[in-house]
Design a protein around this motif. Structure first.
Motif, PDB file in Angstrom:
ATOM      1  N   ILE A  83      26.271 -28.749 -10.772  1.00  0.00           N
ATOM      2  CA  ILE A  83      26.761 -29.521 -11.928  1.00  0.00           C
ATOM      3  C   ILE A  83      26.476 -28.766 -13.221  1.00  0.00           C
ATOM      4  O   ILE A  83      27.231 -28.867 -14.193  1.00  0.00           O
ATOM      5  N   GLY A  84      25.413 -27.965 -13.227  1.00  0.00           N
ATOM      6  CA  GLY A  84      25.132 -27.129 -14.392  1.00  0.00           C
ATOM      7  C   GLY A  84      26.231 -26.113 -14.631  1.00  0.00           C
ATOM      8  O   GLY A  84      26.549 -25.785 -15.780  1.00  0.00           O
ATOM      9  N   ALA A  85      26.839 -25.600 -13.550  1.00  0.00           N
ATOM     10  CA  ALA A  85      27.938 -24.653 -13.698  1.00  0.00           C
ATOM     11  C   ALA A  85      29.158 -25.329 -14.318  1.00  0.00           C
ATOM     12  O   ALA A  85      29.873 -24.735 -15.134  1.00  0.00           O
ATOM     13  N   ILE A  86      29.417 -26.580 -13.936  1.00  0.00           N
ATOM     14  CA  ILE A  86      30.545 -27.316 -14.508  1.00  0.00           C
ATOM     15  C   ILE A  86      30.313 -27.545 -15.993  1.00  0.00           C
ATOM     16  O   ILE A  86      31.205 -27.312 -16.827  1.00  0.00           O
ATOM     17  N   ASN A  87      29.123 -27.998 -16.371  1.00  0.00           N
ATOM     18  CA  ASN A  87      28.820 -28.185 -17.788  1.00  0.00           C
ATOM     19  C   ASN A  87      28.933 -26.872 -18.549  1.00  0.00           C
ATOM     20  O   ASN A  87      29.435 -26.826 -19.676  1.00  0.00           O
ATOM     21  N   CYS A  88      28.457 -25.771 -17.938  1.00  0.00           N
ATOM     22  CA  CYS A  88      28.543 -24.462 -18.589  1.00  0.00           C
ATOM     23  C   CYS A  88      29.996 -24.047 -18.804  1.00  0.00           C
ATOM     24  O   CYS A  88      30.342 -23.487 -19.856  1.00  0.00           O
ATOM     25  N   PRO A 130      38.723 -21.274 -11.879  1.00  0.00           N
ATOM     26  CA  PRO A 130      38.136 -22.561 -11.502  1.00  0.00           C
ATOM     27  C   PRO A 130      37.392 -22.501 -10.169  1.00  0.00           C
ATOM     28  O   PRO A 130      36.370 -23.169  -9.993  1.00  0.00           O
ATOM     29  N   GLU A 131      37.873 -21.681  -9.230  1.00  0.00           N
ATOM     30  CA  GLU A 131      37.246 -21.586  -7.925  1.00  0.00           C
ATOM     31  C   GLU A 131      35.798 -21.102  -8.006  1.00  0.00           C
ATOM     32  O   GLU A 131      34.962 -21.493  -7.191  1.00  0.00           O
ATOM     33  N   HIS A 132      35.491 -20.232  -8.968  1.00  0.00           N
ATOM     34  CA  HIS A 132      34.114 -19.745  -9.099  1.00  0.00           C
ATOM     35  C   HIS A 132      33.173 -20.879  -9.497  1.00  0.00           C
ATOM     36  O   HIS A 132      32.043 -20.962  -9.015  1.00  0.00           O
ATOM     37  N   VAL A 133      33.639 -21.749 -10.381  1.00  0.00           N
ATOM     38  CA  VAL A 133      32.828 -22.894 -10.808  1.00  0.00           C
ATOM     39  C   VAL A 133      32.691 -23.880  -9.656  1.00  0.00           C
ATOM     40  O   VAL A 133      31.596 -24.410  -9.396  1.00  0.00           O
ATOM     41  N   MET A 134      33.771 -24.137  -8.946  1.00  0.00           N
ATOM     42  CA  MET A 134      33.740 -25.051  -7.799  1.00  0.00           C
ATOM     43  C   MET A 134      32.812 -24.539  -6.710  1.00  0.00           C
ATOM     44  O   MET A 134      32.099 -25.310  -6.067  1.00  0.00           O
ATOM     45  N   ALA A 135      32.822 -23.217  -6.488  1.00  0.00           N
ATOM     46  CA  ALA A 135      31.952 -22.635  -5.462  1.00  0.00           C
ATOM     47  C   ALA A 135      30.488 -22.892  -5.778  1.00  0.00           C
ATOM     48  O   ALA A 135      29.688 -23.179  -4.880  1.00  0.00           O
ATOM     49  N   SER A 136      30.126 -22.810  -7.048  1.00  0.00           N
ATOM     50  CA  SER A 136      28.732 -23.022  -7.436  1.00  0.00           C
ATOM     51  C   SER A 136      28.269 -24.435  -7.119  1.00  0.00           C
ATOM     52  O   SER A 136      27.069 -24.668  -6.923  1.00  0.00           O
ATOM     53  N   GLY A 137      29.217 -25.383  -7.070  1.00  0.00           N
ATOM     54  CA  GLY A 137      28.862 -26.771  -6.805  1.00  0.00           C
ATOM     55  C   GLY A 137      29.264 -27.270  -5.435  1.00  0.00           C
ATOM     56  O   GLY A 137      29.304 -28.483  -5.208  1.00  0.00           O
ATOM     57  N   ALA A 138      29.556 -26.366  -4.504  1.00  0.00           N
ATOM     58  CA  ALA A 138      30.042 -26.769  -3.176  1.00  0.00           C
ATOM     59  C   ALA A 138      28.868 -27.016  -2.234  1.00  0.00           C
ATOM     60  O   ALA A 138      28.604 -26.229  -1.321  1.00  0.00           O
ATOM     61  N   LEU A 139      28.168 -28.122  -2.436  1.00  0.00           N
ATOM     62  CA  LEU A 139      26.963 -28.416  -1.655  1.00  0.00           C
ATOM     63  C   LEU A 139      27.338 -28.970  -0.286  1.00  0.00           C
ATOM     64  O   LEU A 139      27.935 -30.046  -0.178  1.00  0.00           O
ATOM     65  N   PRO A 140      26.999 -28.264   0.802  1.00  0.00           N
ATOM     66  CA  PRO A 140      27.322 -28.754   2.148  1.00  0.00           C
ATOM     67  C   PRO A 140      26.288 -29.769   2.621  1.00  0.00           C
ATOM     68  O   PRO A 140      25.169 -29.782   2.107  1.00  0.00           O
ATOM     69  N   PRO A 141      26.630 -30.622   3.562  1.00  0.00           N
ATOM     70  CA  PRO A 141      27.952 -30.783   4.170  1.00  0.00           C
ATOM     71  C   PRO A 141      28.862 -31.705   3.387  1.00  0.00           C
ATOM     72  O   PRO A 141      29.962 -32.012   3.846  1.00  0.00           O
ATOM     73  N   GLY A 142      28.401 -32.148   2.206  1.00  0.00           N
ATOM     74  CA  GLY A 142      29.232 -33.049   1.426  1.00  0.00           C
ATOM     75  C   GLY A 142      30.518 -32.398   0.971  1.00  0.00           C
ATOM     76  O   GLY A 142      31.613 -32.950   1.155  1.00  0.00           O
ATOM     77  N   PHE A 143      30.408 -31.204   0.378  1.00  0.00           N
ATOM     78  CA  PHE A 143      31.566 -30.540  -0.203  1.00  0.00           C
ATOM     79  C   PHE A 143      31.945 -29.306   0.617  1.00  0.00           C
ATOM     80  O   PHE A 143      31.071 -28.652   1.196  1.00  0.00           O
ATOM     81  N   PRO A 144      33.223 -28.960   0.638  1.00  0.00           N
ATOM     82  CA  PRO A 144      33.672 -27.819   1.446  1.00  0.00           C
ATOM     83  C   PRO A 144      33.338 -26.490   0.769  1.00  0.00           C
ATOM     84  O   PRO A 144      33.243 -26.398  -0.461  1.00  0.00           O
ATOM     85  N   ALA A 145      33.183 -25.456   1.595  1.00  0.00           N
ATOM     86  CA  ALA A 145      33.038 -24.104   1.052  1.00  0.00           C
ATOM     87  C   ALA A 145      34.320 -23.727   0.311  1.00  0.00           C
ATOM     88  O   ALA A 145      35.417 -24.149   0.671  1.00  0.00           O
TER      89      ALA A 145
END
Length: 401
Positions: free
Chosen positions: A54-59, A184-199
């Motif tokens: 979430i810090g990456a999204i805010n950044c 956008p994919e780089h920011v999404m990757a930083s927040g892709a916490l498994p198993p909740g979110f996909p790689a």
């Protein structure tokens, strides 16, 4: 909207780069937005922002907008992903508070959050395909594209670094606009916490949340070459301090706090020792006789020597009451607002005190300040405040050999 401070004091003359390090923590991230609002009020605009999850999204929202638009864009994001239907949570903290929080967290688990993530189970039921994550985050890409100007990010007006983990190698990777194009994919990757979110797939590789290895980007800021003297605002969403829990829910919350905060403390202390060592090497090299200056060992030490200094202002989310183990996915609007206001208040207190403006002792290369943990904050005085600026651990580290 949050209220304006009565008389914000501008930063004055700061001869260091300003960095902002934002930890991961899901719904807790609105605290970071409040901190940034205070930084903007006091004209402490960061030269470099680094985040995880979430810090990456805010950044990305900060770096991807002009300074005058950043708070409004942060507000748009947090209002979109917080549950407007949960405004009834803004009631007095009575016996219903825990039930209300659990209800909001359960709603996030069942239905997701608008513009952020949504359940993936429906696809499993309709297609029969196996799941690799419980939620789909494709809607987050549209949110980022709407709120973030990636052309501005890639024009490098503000440096941004976001951390992720390569699923195949297990290694940490930092995506940095000083070295590559950020999408956008780089920011999404930083927040892709498994198993909740996909790689997230980027250029043929798959990435998960950077918090799997370390939940703070501070070490990347500290170790990146070339080093520069820095005033860093480190915003942590999990506190190392807390009371002994008396329930299973409290145990889960406390365990999560300790797990995500421990590496931050360890990283800072390791860097403090290493950086004081670099300064000592630099001082020693200046005293060497000319007959030794061309020795290969000296050339090796010269590469390690450094005279830069660091001031680290710590802003740590410490809620007044227990919030339970579900606090990082409890997205109710009222809770978001409370966290934002606490971040704003904590940062205003820190900025009003500004202990980094007091000169550091010449033998101290790294200082840390945690103003919000001191209930009796007083403005700095160059005469009577100077001894309190360096904690006992800092004094010990500065002379440790």
């Amino acid at each position: 909207m949050t209220e304006q401070s009565a008389s914000p004091r501008l930063k004055g003359k700061i001869d260091k780069q300003i960095a902002l390090a934002l930890q991961g923590g899901g719904a807790l991230g609105s605290y970071q937005a409040g901190v940034y609002e205070a930084l903007a009020e006091y004209d402490y605009q960061p030269d470099w922002v680094a985040g995880i999850s979430i810090g990456a999204i805010n950044c990305a929202i900060i770096a991807g907008n002009a300074p005058e638009d950043r708070v409004a864009k942060l507000r748009q994001f947090w209002e979109q992903v917080s549950s407007p239907s949960a405004n009834w949570l803004d009631l007095p903290q009575d016996i219903w508070a825990d039930a209300m929080r659990h209800t909001a967290a359960m709603a996030a688990l069942m239905f997701g959050q608008p513009g952020f993530f949504r359940p993936n189970v429906w696809r499993c039921w309709t297609t029969g395909a196996p799941l690799s994550s419980y939620y789909d985050t494709s809607c987050l890409k549209a949110t980022l594209e709407r709120l973030v100007d990636f052309d501005r990010i890639n024009a490098r007006k503000t440096r941004i670094s976001v951390s992720a983990v390569n699923v195949r190698t297990g290694n940490s990777v930092c995506f940095d606009n000083a070295r590559q194009i950020i999408r956008p994919e780089h920011v999404m990757a930083s927040g892709a916490l498994p198993p909740g979110f996909p790689a997230i797939e980027i250029d043929g590789e798959h990435y998960w949340d950077g918090g799997l290895l370390s939940n703070t980007p501070l070490r990347y800021l500290m170790e990146t070459l070339p080093r520069r003297s820095t005033l860093a605002f480190q915003v942590d969403l999990f506190s190392s301090r807390g009371s002994v829990p008396k329930s299973l829910d409290g145990v889960s919350e406390r365990e999560k706090d300790i797990r995500y905060s421990s590496r931050t403390r360890m990283g800072v202390e390791t860097f403090r020792y290493a950086h004081n060592l670099r300064r000592s090497i630099s001082t020693l090299l200046a005293k060497l006789p000319d007959s030794l200056k061309d020795e290969p060992e000296v050339a090796f030490l010269r590469r390690a020597a450094c005279q830069t200094t660091w001031d680290i202002a710590e802003l740590i989310y410490r809620p007044g009451t227990a919030q339970g183990q579900s606090k990082d996915y409890e997205f109710s609007r009222a809770t978001m607002e409370r966290r934002w206001k606490q971040g704003l208040s904590d940062a205003r207190a820190t900025l009003a005190t500004a202990p980094w403006l007091v000169p550091a002792p010449p033998d101290v290369a790294v200082r840390t300040f945690d103003v919000s943990s001191d209930k009796a904050v007083k403005p700095p005085n160059p005469v009577d405040s100077k001894p309190s600026l360096v904690e006992p651990t800092q004094q010990k580290a500065a002379t440790h050999g």
